[in-house]
Design an enzyme around this catalytic site. Structure first.
Site, PDB file in Angstrom:
ATOM      1  N   ALA A  70      -2.862  30.723  17.301  1.00  0.00           N
ATOM      2  CA  ALA A  70      -2.155  30.122  18.440  1.00  0.00           C
ATOM      3  C   ALA A  70      -0.669  30.026  18.112  1.00  0.00           C
ATOM      4  O   ALA A  70      -0.287  29.621  17.010  1.00  0.00           O
ATOM      5  CB  ALA A  70      -2.714  28.732  18.720  1.00  0.00           C
ATOM      6  N   GLY A 115       2.532  26.929  14.879  1.00  0.00           N
ATOM      7  CA  GLY A 115       1.458  27.911  14.985  1.00  0.00           C
ATOM      8  C   GLY A 115       0.228  27.390  14.262  1.00  0.00           C
ATOM      9  O   GLY A 115       0.324  26.443  13.471  1.00  0.00           O
ATOM     10  N   LYS A 116      -0.903  27.937  14.528  1.00  0.00           N
ATOM     11  CA  LYS A 116      -2.120  27.574  13.781  1.00  0.00           C
ATOM     12  C   LYS A 116      -3.176  28.622  14.066  1.00  0.00           C
ATOM     13  O   LYS A 116      -3.241  29.162  15.180  1.00  0.00           O
ATOM     14  CB  LYS A 116      -2.638  26.214  14.233  1.00  0.00           C
ATOM     15  CG  LYS A 116      -3.544  25.544  13.224  1.00  0.00           C
ATOM     16  CD  LYS A 116      -2.724  24.848  12.144  1.00  0.00           C
ATOM     17  CE  LYS A 116      -3.576  24.142  11.129  1.00  0.00           C
ATOM     18  NZ  LYS A 116      -2.745  23.307  10.244  1.00  0.00           N
ATOM     19  N   GLY A 117      -4.023  28.892  13.073  1.00  0.00           N
ATOM     20  CA  GLY A 117      -5.063  29.881  13.298  1.00  0.00           C
ATOM     21  C   GLY A 117      -6.279  29.585  12.457  1.00  0.00           C
ATOM     22  O   GLY A 117      -6.303  28.623  11.689  1.00  0.00           O
ATOM     23  N   ASP A 156      -4.948  26.197   4.735  1.00  0.00           N
ATOM     24  CA  ASP A 156      -5.433  24.994   5.425  1.00  0.00           C
ATOM     25  C   ASP A 156      -6.867  24.782   4.926  1.00  0.00           C
ATOM     26  O   ASP A 156      -7.258  25.348   3.899  1.00  0.00           O
ATOM     27  CB  ASP A 156      -5.360  25.217   6.948  1.00  0.00           C
ATOM     28  CG  ASP A 156      -5.464  23.935   7.748  1.00  0.00           C
ATOM     29  OD1 ASP A 156      -4.452  23.246   7.889  1.00  0.00           O
ATOM     30  OD2 ASP A 156      -6.564  23.613   8.233  1.00  0.00           O
TER      31      ASP A 156
END
Ligand code: NAD
Length: 426
Positions: A70, A115-117, A156
């Protein structure tokens, strides 16, 4: 759902990460004069990429996993945020977490966006080889939408420095040149930064030190309890112990150890160093994790998991101040109760932001091809944390709002001003 009889202190039905992030954005916007158009843009992610990742398992079969990335907002710089391997990863979660990354980078004044995924997978069910192949293929699938100047992933939940090393290698092989700046959280031998691992806990310690000073307490007379003696908790506890505070209790998943005269935190090994060491340590008393949260201490640092301070226990918390080491340890209802009880809560996205700050330093070292000493990393982290703390103190005093709201105000103003300055293209 809450019944008609329920009190205002009942927890609302669990929200998704994106719902919480939107609610917090809207609340923060009430304190600022920001145009509706900018708020509407910030309620949405710029884009969300969904990819499929075929993986050849060790037994020769092929399984297809789903991955996301994202991109929330990049008005202040490249998207930045972790990659999570967990069975509960979803598009909604990635969007919500990417929004928090936007606020976190903005509150720290770091020139990155959010952002993050992640991949929907249980990493414990993958062999090392399978995890490597999955990571390399995920890097390849994301290659069109990431880059050292566009979107820089990091570790993460379920991913670590080794995962980042594979990710960087896969990306670099396809680009035809070594690109250390594509990810942060790498091992130092390939461009990772010294001090990155300790940074989130260290920043919790720095912010605790400043808060102690702000309220006119003496560090030598301050007692501290820390839930979760892992990367964040152990580094925060040791930092405050070294400073002269009395750390009376720390815990791991199995329970807490307690000594009213203070534990020697350097003598207690953390979860990574020796699993089970904390609850197995020879201390005068042992407690449950729930008891630790209700100890009569000056500072409580929840540094394990989310949603541990809730409507159920918020009235029983006896600490005079809470500093959030974990992400999201306080539910909105508990937050409200602490505000009514006059217990300051210093928010996670300031306190543990040392992680993303040193990630930024890592990226600077990578693009400049010049490593920094640990001393320099720690000095610059100190400077950045103090800058953010001062900005938040100013807002908190000027508006007489909570520390969390003050942090949101600082972050949102910076993002909104950047949007206003750049305007809407075309
Ligand atoms: P970690 O795995 O190193 O340590 C977690 C600790 O919490 C361990 O001691 C573990 O035994 C304990 N624990 C686990 N479940 C528990 C439970 N149910 N009750 C009590 N204790 C429990 O993790 P970490 O990296 O220190 O992360 C802790 C928190 O900080 C998480 O919320 C994470 O998202 C957040 N955080 C981590 C970083 C980072 O870079 N490490 C950065 C920012 C925020």
């Amino acid at each position: 759902m809450a019944s008609a009889e329920s009190t205002t202190e009942d927890e609302p039905e669990a929200e998704t990460a994106v719902e919480t992030a939107r609610r917090q954005l809207e609340h923060a916007a009430t304190h600022l004069d920001v145009s509706d158009g900018v708020i509407e843009r910030l309620r949405q992610a710029t884009s969300v990429y969904k990819v499929t990742i075929p993986l050849e398992r060790d037994d020769g079969t092929t399984e297809v996993f789903t991955g996301y990335r994202a991109h929330h907002d990049n008005v202040r710089g490249p998207y930045k945020g972790g990659i999570r391997y967990h069975p509960d990863v979803s598009e909604e979660e990635c969007v919500g977490l990417s929004m928090w990354m936007t606020w976190k980078c903005a509150v720290m004044g770091i020139p990155f966006g959010g952002g993050k995924g992640g991949v929907v997978v249980d990493p414990k069910e993958l062999s090392k080889g399978e995890k490597e192949r999955l990571t390399r293929r995920f890097a390849q699938e994301l290659r069109p939408v990431i880059g050292p100047m566009t979107d820089i992933p990091a570790p993460d939940m379920g991913t670590d420095p080794q995962t980042m090393a594979w990710f960087m290698d896969a990306y670099s092989m396809q680009e035809g040149e070594t690109q250390p700046g594509i990810v942060t959280g790498k091992p130092p031998v390939i461009g990772g930064s010294y001090g990155r691992e300790e940074a989130p806990g260290r920043s919790v310690g720095i912010i605790a030190r400043e808060a102690i000073d702000y309220y006119g307490w003496a560090v030598e007379e301050t007692t501290v309890a820390v839930q979760g003696f892992g990367s964040v908790g152990a580094n925060a506890a040791r930092y405050l112990d070294d400073l002269g505070a009395t750390v009376v209790a720390v815990s791991d998943v199995d329970g807490a150890i307690y000594d009213p005269h203070g534990l020697d935190t350097n003598d207690v090994e953390d979860h990574d160093e020796t699993p089970g060491m904390v609850s197995g340590y020879d201390a005068p008393e042992t407690l449950s994790n729930d008891d630790l949260l209700e100890l009569d201490v000056d500072i409580l640092i929840p540094a394990a998991i989310g949603n541990v301070l809730t409507a159920e226990n918020a009235h029983d918390v006896q600490a005079d101040m809470i500093i959030e080491g974990a992400n999201g340890p306080t539910t909105s209802t508990a937050d409200q109760i602490f505000e009514e009880r006059g217990i300051p809560v210093i928010p996670d996205f300031l306190a543990n932001a040392g992680g993303v700050t040193v990630s930024y330093f890592e990226w600077l070292q990578d693009i400049n091809r010049r490593a920094w000493s640990l001393e320099r990393v720690n000095d610059e982290l100190e400077t950045e944390m103090l800058g953010a703390w001062e900005a938040i103190c100013t807002e908190q005093e000027a508006r007489d709002i909570s520390w969390r709201d003050a942090a949101y105000v600082v972050a949102l103003r910076r993002i909104a001003e950047a949007h206003e300055a750049r305007g809407l293209w075309p």
